[in-house]
Design an enzyme around this catalytic site. Structure first.
Site, PDB file in Angstrom:
ATOM      1  N   MET A  34       0.795  -1.198   0.046  1.00 45.73           N
ATOM      2  CA  MET A  34      -0.088   0.143  -0.007  1.00 45.73           C
ATOM      3  C   MET A  34       0.691   1.152  -0.105  1.00 45.73           C
ATOM      4  O   MET A  34       1.857   1.175   0.340  1.00 45.73           O
ATOM      5  CB  MET A  34      -0.855   0.090   1.262  1.00 45.73           C
ATOM      6  CG  MET A  34      -1.951  -1.102   1.070  1.00 45.73           C
ATOM      7  SD  MET A  34      -1.691  -2.780   1.071  1.00 45.73           S
ATOM      8  CE  MET A  34      -1.465  -2.964   2.676  1.00 45.73           C
ATOM      9  N   CYS A  35       0.261   2.456  -0.475  1.00 47.05           N
ATOM     10  CA  CYS A  35       0.765   3.563  -0.377  1.00 47.05           C
ATOM     11  C   CYS A  35       1.589   4.214  -1.568  1.00 47.05           C
ATOM     12  O   CYS A  35       2.311   3.209  -2.122  1.00 47.05           O
ATOM     13  CB  CYS A  35       1.546   3.971   0.905  1.00 47.05           C
ATOM     14  SG  CYS A  35       0.270   3.949   2.340  1.00 47.05           S
ATOM     15  N   GLY A  36       1.473   5.285  -1.969  1.00 51.06           N
ATOM     16  CA  GLY A  36       2.555   5.637  -3.096  1.00 51.06           C
ATOM     17  C   GLY A  36       3.385   6.970  -2.475  1.00 51.06           C
ATOM     18  O   GLY A  36       2.545   7.677  -2.041  1.00 51.06           O
TER      19      GLY A  36
END
Lengths: 227, 299
Positions: free
Chosen positions: B5-7
């Protein structure tokens, strides 16, 4: 040569076109432009086909490849050529994590560096990396050959089964049950063939061979106190 | 081997001629990371350094909270206060000497302090990255460097305060992809030293750790080295200071990271996709940062 421009054509259409061409067994040639780091480019090709990707790709490029020849003229994101069955996948730049994971056959030829977990759980694929590889490479590797012209990171070949590893440079550390083994004439011959197939400028005699000590294969009753 | 997850993105300009384009370049990078983090987005941008201190505040009811805010603050602190409001955020610029009183007054009014500094402004909200960037007009902002984050929450709630970047000291901020496993223990350790955090979020603890090390005299590089010793869990951190930009990945390094450098800039992203529109990317040096290795640039 057919050109597919990913600035115009969707990823799904690109893959459907390539998969159809592979099934047609016509050994056609395709060029993909503007990949812009897209995920899952040229996956599931199960027939003779030549694909050149002009640029860098994201996750899972050329996954499950069978018979096709895929070249990426750039770098590849995580999981390139995952579970490859046969054919060749060439990366002109670097490959990210777990390149060639679980691969069963064919040649994955990485001209730059590969990062961590290269060849994790490989099951028959041949991987040649012209640069360095990262930590935990060939973890639980079962079959096939991993050839590294540069250096290897920490814990190389941890919990290794019967895959063979050849490294020309230094190995930062070996993983559990991975040991250096004697290079016999048959290994030199095998390595010479792999280097030639990959177009690698190196001599087999410059490499060291690593393999499984086979001490983790069975439960050891003398270690029962440790559990 | 999920895509996790997450960028995160970061951009540090080496060529001043690109400064007017910083907001636009960062917005494109952030939007490219939408499917890694569609629930909230944030950006810290280091703009022109003026005379005063910039305090970024957030309110869920900006119409009422921001009306007359600059005047009230000026009256309360006796200092000249300029305000620039953008959607739910406002940046208040005032003399450095008036900053402590202003911060106390703003908190007393129930406003959320996003960050403060001579150069840094922070904008973060719940929503798609494209919408968040548009609401704040990030594209039109210039500056020297900036970092951004698209969030898919796993450790704490989807709220404005849970969004990244986190700022725990003047002109310092941090974005994070991963999850820290010793953040509660570290939060208590930091609290004993008087370093307080505002949320239950693990990343804020990472930011507070780095800030506390810098406050104790460490360089940015030394503070980032310290994360490898003192923080446990998965992390790729990108951090900004008034003059610097740093990157560090944990030793396991399963959170993705890629960097690009040209004579004009250094860029960081979770994925190469975020670089696709950067000028001169075809000729850039592109590489994956090594695990447990600190990279930083200072101007």
């Amino acid at each position: 040569m057919t050109v597919l421009d990913m600035a115009q054509v969707s990823l799904r259409e690109v893959n459907e076109t390539l998969q159809g061409a592979a099934r047609a067994q016509a050994n056609a040639a395709y060029e993909i432009v503007n990949p812009r780091g897209s995920h899952a480019v040229a996956v599931g090709l199960d027939g003779p086909l030549s694909v050149t990707v002009k640029g860098s790709t994201g996750y899972y490029c050329a996954g499950m490849n069978k018979d096709a020849a895929v070249t990426v003229e750039g770098s590849a994101g995580p999981g390139v050529a995952e579970n490859m069955m046969s054919g060749t996948v060439t990366i002109e730049g670097d490959a990210s994590q777990y390149a060639g994971a679980t691969g069963r056959g064919g040649l994955l030829n990485i001209k730059g560096n590969a990062s961590s977990r290269c060849g994790i759980s490989m099951k028959g694929i041949d991987i040649v990396v012209h640069g360095n590889i990262g930590h935990m490479s060939a973890f639980m590797a079962q079959k096939g050959n991993l050839v590294v012209l540069g250096d290897a990171g920490d814990a190389l070949g941890d919990s290794l089964y019967e895959a063979q590893i050849f490294v020309r440079g230094t190995v930062k550390s070996l993983g559990a049950d991975c040991v250096e083994k004697k290079m016999k004439p048959k290994h030199l011959e095998l390595l010479a063939g792999l280097l030639e197939r990959a177009g690698a400028d190196a001599k087999p005699e410059e490499f060291k061979r690593y393999g499984s000590a086979r001490k983790l294969y069975n439960f050891n009753i003398d270690h029962s106190d440790a559990y | 081997m999920e895509k996790d997850m997450c960028g995160i993105v970061g951009l540090f300009l080496k060529n001043d001629a690109l400064r007017p384009r910083l907001g636009g370049m960062l917005t494109d990078m952030l939007v490219a990371m939408t499917d890694r983090g569609p629930d909230s987005a944030g950006i810290a941008i280091y703009g022109e350094e003026g005379e005063g201190v910039k305090i970024t505040v957030q309110s869920d009811t900006p119409e009422t909270d921001f009306a007359g805010l600059a005047e009230a603050l000026a009256a309360g602190t006796g200092a000249e206060v300029a305000m620039k409001a953008a959607d739910t955020h406002a940046v208040l610029t005032l003399p450095e000497a008036a900053a402590p009183a202003a911060l106390a007054a703003l908190e007393a009014r129930g406003l959320r302090i996003m960050g403060a500094g001579k150069a840094m402004e922070i904008y973060k909200e719940v929503g798609l990255p494209r919408d968040v960037a548009e609401r704040f007009g990030i594209r039109a902002m210039g500056g020297s460097h900036g970092i951004g984050h698209t969030r898919m929450a796993t450790e704490s709630a989807v709220t404005t305060l849970g969004a990244h970047p986190f700022s725990t000291a003047d002109d310092q901020c941090l974005v994070h992809n991963g999850s820290l496993s010793n953040h509660n223990q570290m939060r208590r350790k930091l609290a004993k030293k008087g370093v307080m955090t505002r949320t239950e979020n693990d990343t804020e603890v990472g930011a507070a750790y780095i800030s506390s090390r810098i406050a104790e005299g460490a360089t940015l590089g030394e503070a980032l080295e310290g994360t490898l010793e003192d923080l446990d869990g998965f992390f790729t951190f990108v951090t900004g200071t008034k003059t610097g930009f740093g990157v560090v990945r944990d030793p396991i390094a399963c959170k993705p990271a890629v960097m690009a450098e040209t004579p004009d800039y250094v860029a960081f992203a979770s994925e190469y996709r975020a670089f696709a529109d950067l000028p001169g990317i075809e000729a850039a040096r592109v590489w994956e940062p090594e695990p447990a290795t600190v990279y930083f640039w200072e101007r």
